[in-house]
Design a protein around this motif. Structure first.
Motif, PDB file in Angstrom:
ATOM      1  N   THR A  73       0.841  -1.207   0.000  1.00 29.85           N
ATOM      2  CA  THR A  73       0.000   0.000   0.000  1.00 29.85           C
ATOM      3  C   THR A  73       0.870   1.248   0.000  1.00 29.85           C
ATOM      4  N   THR A  74       1.917   1.238   0.833  1.00 26.50           N
ATOM      5  CA  THR A  74       2.821   2.388   0.906  1.00 26.50           C
ATOM      6  C   THR A  74       3.496   2.602  -0.440  1.00 26.50           C
ATOM      7  N   GLN A  75       3.921   1.486  -1.056  1.00 23.08           N
ATOM      8  CA  GLN A  75       4.603   1.573  -2.349  1.00 23.08           C
ATOM      9  C   GLN A  75       3.647   2.109  -3.422  1.00 23.08           C
ATOM     10  N   ALA A  76       2.398   1.628  -3.378  1.00 30.70           N
ATOM     11  CA  ALA A  76       1.399   2.094  -4.351  1.00 30.70           C
ATOM     12  C   ALA A  76       1.143   3.582  -4.170  1.00 30.70           C
ATOM     13  N   GLY A  77       1.093   4.015  -2.898  1.00 28.68           N
ATOM     14  CA  GLY A  77       0.889   5.439  -2.604  1.00 28.68           C
ATOM     15  C   GLY A  77       2.042   6.271  -3.139  1.00 28.68           C
ATOM     16  N   ALA A  78       3.258   5.766  -2.978  1.00 28.60           N
ATOM     17  CA  ALA A  78       4.441   6.499  -3.455  1.00 28.60           C
ATOM     18  C   ALA A  78       4.428   6.591  -4.978  1.00 28.60           C
ATOM     19  N   LYS A  79       4.026   5.503  -5.616  1.00 23.80           N
ATOM     20  CA  LYS A  79       3.963   5.499  -7.093  1.00 23.80           C
ATOM     21  C   LYS A  79       2.898   6.481  -7.587  1.00 23.80           C
ATOM     22  N   LEU A  80       1.780   6.505  -6.862  1.00 19.36           N
ATOM     23  CA  LEU A  80       0.704   7.435  -7.209  1.00 19.36           C
ATOM     24  C   LEU A  80       1.206   8.874  -7.114  1.00 19.36           C
ATOM     25  N   GLY A  81       1.957   9.150  -6.044  1.00 20.90           N
ATOM     26  CA  GLY A  81       2.522  10.481  -5.853  1.00 20.90           C
ATOM     27  C   GLY A  81       3.489  10.833  -6.966  1.00 20.90           C
ATOM     28  N   THR A  82       4.351   9.877  -7.313  1.00 18.86           N
ATOM     29  CA  THR A  82       5.315  10.098  -8.401  1.00 18.86           C
ATOM     30  C   THR A  82       4.570  10.390  -9.701  1.00 18.86           C
ATOM     31  N   PHE A  83       3.522   9.600  -9.950  1.00 17.91           N
ATOM     32  CA  PHE A  83       2.733   9.775 -11.183  1.00 17.91           C
ATOM     33  C   PHE A  83       2.096  11.166 -11.212  1.00 17.91           C
ATOM     34  N   ALA A  84       1.447  11.539 -10.110  1.00 12.11           N
ATOM     35  CA  ALA A  84       0.700  12.816 -10.075  1.00 12.11           C
ATOM     36  C   ALA A  84       1.645  14.012 -10.202  1.00 12.11           C
ATOM     37  N   ILE A  85       2.764  13.968  -9.494  1.00  8.16           N
ATOM     38  CA  ILE A  85       3.701  15.103  -9.511  1.00  8.16           C
ATOM     39  C   ILE A  85       4.371  15.202 -10.884  1.00  8.16           C
ATOM     40  N   THR A  86       4.799  14.050 -11.422  1.00  9.77           N
ATOM     41  CA  THR A  86       5.442  14.082 -12.747  1.00  9.77           C
ATOM     42  C   THR A  86       4.459  14.563 -13.806  1.00  9.77           C
ATOM     43  N   PHE A  87       3.214  14.102 -13.702  1.00  9.94           N
ATOM     44  CA  PHE A  87       2.202  14.538 -14.673  1.00  9.94           C
ATOM     45  C   PHE A  87       2.068  16.066 -14.638  1.00  9.94           C
ATOM     46  N   GLY A  88       1.994  16.618 -13.422  1.00 10.02           N
ATOM     47  CA  GLY A  88       1.829  18.071 -13.276  1.00 10.02           C
ATOM     48  C   GLY A  88       2.981  18.842 -13.911  1.00 10.02           C
ATOM     49  N   ILE A  89       4.209  18.369 -13.669  1.00  7.43           N
ATOM     50  CA  ILE A  89       5.389  19.064 -14.216  1.00  7.43           C
ATOM     51  C   ILE A  89       5.413  18.903 -15.738  1.00  7.43           C
ATOM     52  N   ALA A  90       5.245  17.656 -16.207  1.00  9.98           N
ATOM     53  CA  ALA A  90       5.361  17.369 -17.644  1.00  9.98           C
ATOM     54  C   ALA A  90       4.248  18.062 -18.431  1.00  9.98           C
ATOM     55  N   PHE A  91       3.045  18.064 -17.897  1.00  9.94           N
ATOM     56  CA  PHE A  91       1.914  18.666 -18.604  1.00  9.94           C
ATOM     57  C   PHE A  91       2.163  20.159 -18.839  1.00  9.94           C
TER      58      PHE A  91
END
Lengths: 201, 165
Positions: free
Chosen positions: A26-44
């Motif tokens: 669960t912790t790992q999934a949460g971290a991946k979700l965070g990585t996805f959301a933050i990277t999406f925001g920067i890249a977009f």
């Protein structure tokens, strides 16, 4: 002082307790979700600015005819609309980048973010520099240098040098800050492109 | 669309849509402004080791803000079709260049805000992470400012040619 320490300890317990209780997956999934959301925001934000400046829409919408054409199309009957196309292309590209970000090591991701942001700044600067050189300094026919692809060479080299010398700890600390830096700089770039056609007219 | 236009007049349809867009904008403005104020005003600490609650339970409506923001952006994108042909062209002809330019910037501001929404939603997930306190605060403030800018510029454009103009 004791009061402050107590409160601080309380906070640290509150922060760490869900992580302790939660299963590792669960912790790992949460971290991946965070990585996805933050990277999406920067890249977009970065890609939207680039696509708008280069005028690369995924599609063009002609509102008078209610017709959608692939890529950038000139005005037919009535004005063409590119905005939807820039958003669609930026969203798709950012989804891909964010997806890739979840599978690369965190340190690489931080460094790659620094590289991309440096490249986004240096590439147009290199192109502008080349154009100034062609017009004002060149003593030979240097028109072949007036190309975005030629400007990419110093842009890439400069971004690679900056990334190499950029402290890893600073890249780590700055990572979430890019989430605000990139959209704000993007808006400054996009806003300044509106000055001449609308605000200084 | 033709079915709708056989029931009501086309301009009435767009005005209804614009009015709904306005009502939702007011709701979004209220929610995101309250949230921005809540994150900018730190929770008060009182004696006895208790932390007083913030005046607004900011985290509770983060999902609502994100959903309404997306819905508003989609609705704005729909109405934008009418704006591009029916409003912007006469605006240019009458030399309202500042209004056109501000509206162009509004598109970019709203788009940048949309790109931040996944991260915004992530930062407001429970339990709130102390590590992301600062970025959560400023992403929320950015969204609030983007909504305010969009609201004001949209209102000016509406006054040129819209509901009640």
């Amino acid at each position: 002082m004791t009061q402050t320490l107590d409160v601080g300890e309380g906070f640290s317990q509150l922060d760490s307790s869900p992580a302790k209780d939660a299963p590792a997956s669960t912790t790992q999934a949460g971290a991946k979700l965070g990585t996805f959301a933050i990277t999406f925001g920067i890249a977009f934000a970065l890609l939207y600015t680039v696509y708008e400046r280069l005028n690369w829409p995924l599609f063009t919408y002609h509102p008078v005819l209610s017709v959608v054409d692939f890529g950038r199309q000139p005005a037919g009957v009535g004005p063409p609309m590119f905005w939807y196309g820039w958003i669609a292309l930026a969203a798709i590209s950012a989804l891909v980048v964010a997806g890739v970000a979840t599978i690369v090591p965190a340190r690489w991701l931080r460094q790659a973010t620094v590289f991309c942001c440096a490249l986004a700044a240096l590439w147009p600067v290199a192109l502008a520099g080349l154009r100034i050189f062609i017009v004002g300094w060149a003593t030979f026919d240097a028109d072949f240098l007036n190309s975005a692809w030629v400007a990419a060479i110093p842009g890439f080299i400069g971004a690679a040098v900056i990334t190499y010398y950029f402290p890893a700890r600073l890249a780590d600390r700055l990572w979430t800050s890019w989430l605000l830096i990139v959209p704000i700089v993007g808006l400054v770039v996009l806003g300044s492109s509106l000055l001449q056609p609308w605000f200084l007219r | 669309m033709n079915i709708i236009f056989s029931i009501i007049r086309e301009d009435t349809f767009w005005k209804i849509l614009l009015f709904i867009h306005f009502l939702l904008a007011v709701g979004l403005l209220a929610a995101v402004t309250l949230q921005a104020v809540a994150v900018l005003m730190p929770a008060r600490q009182v004696a006895g080791g208790f932390i007083d609650r913030s005046p607004v339970p900011a985290a509770s409506y983060a999902a609502l803000v994100a959903i309404v923001y997306v819905f508003q952006a989609l609705m704005g994108a729909w109405i934008y079709i009418k704006y591009r042909t029916y409003v912007r062209i006469p605006m240019e002809q009458l030399r309202h260049f500042w209004t056109v330019g501000s509206f162009e910037l509004k598109e970019h501001v709203v788009t940048m805000g949309m790109g931040l929404l996944p991260a915004y939603w992530y930062f407001w997930r429970q339990p709130l992470s102390a590590e992301h306190d600062n970025v959560r605060r400023w992403v929320t403030v950015f969204l609030a400012l983007s909504v305010w800018y969009a609201f004001i510029v949209g209102h000016v454009a509406n006054d040129f040619r819209g509901v009640g103009s």
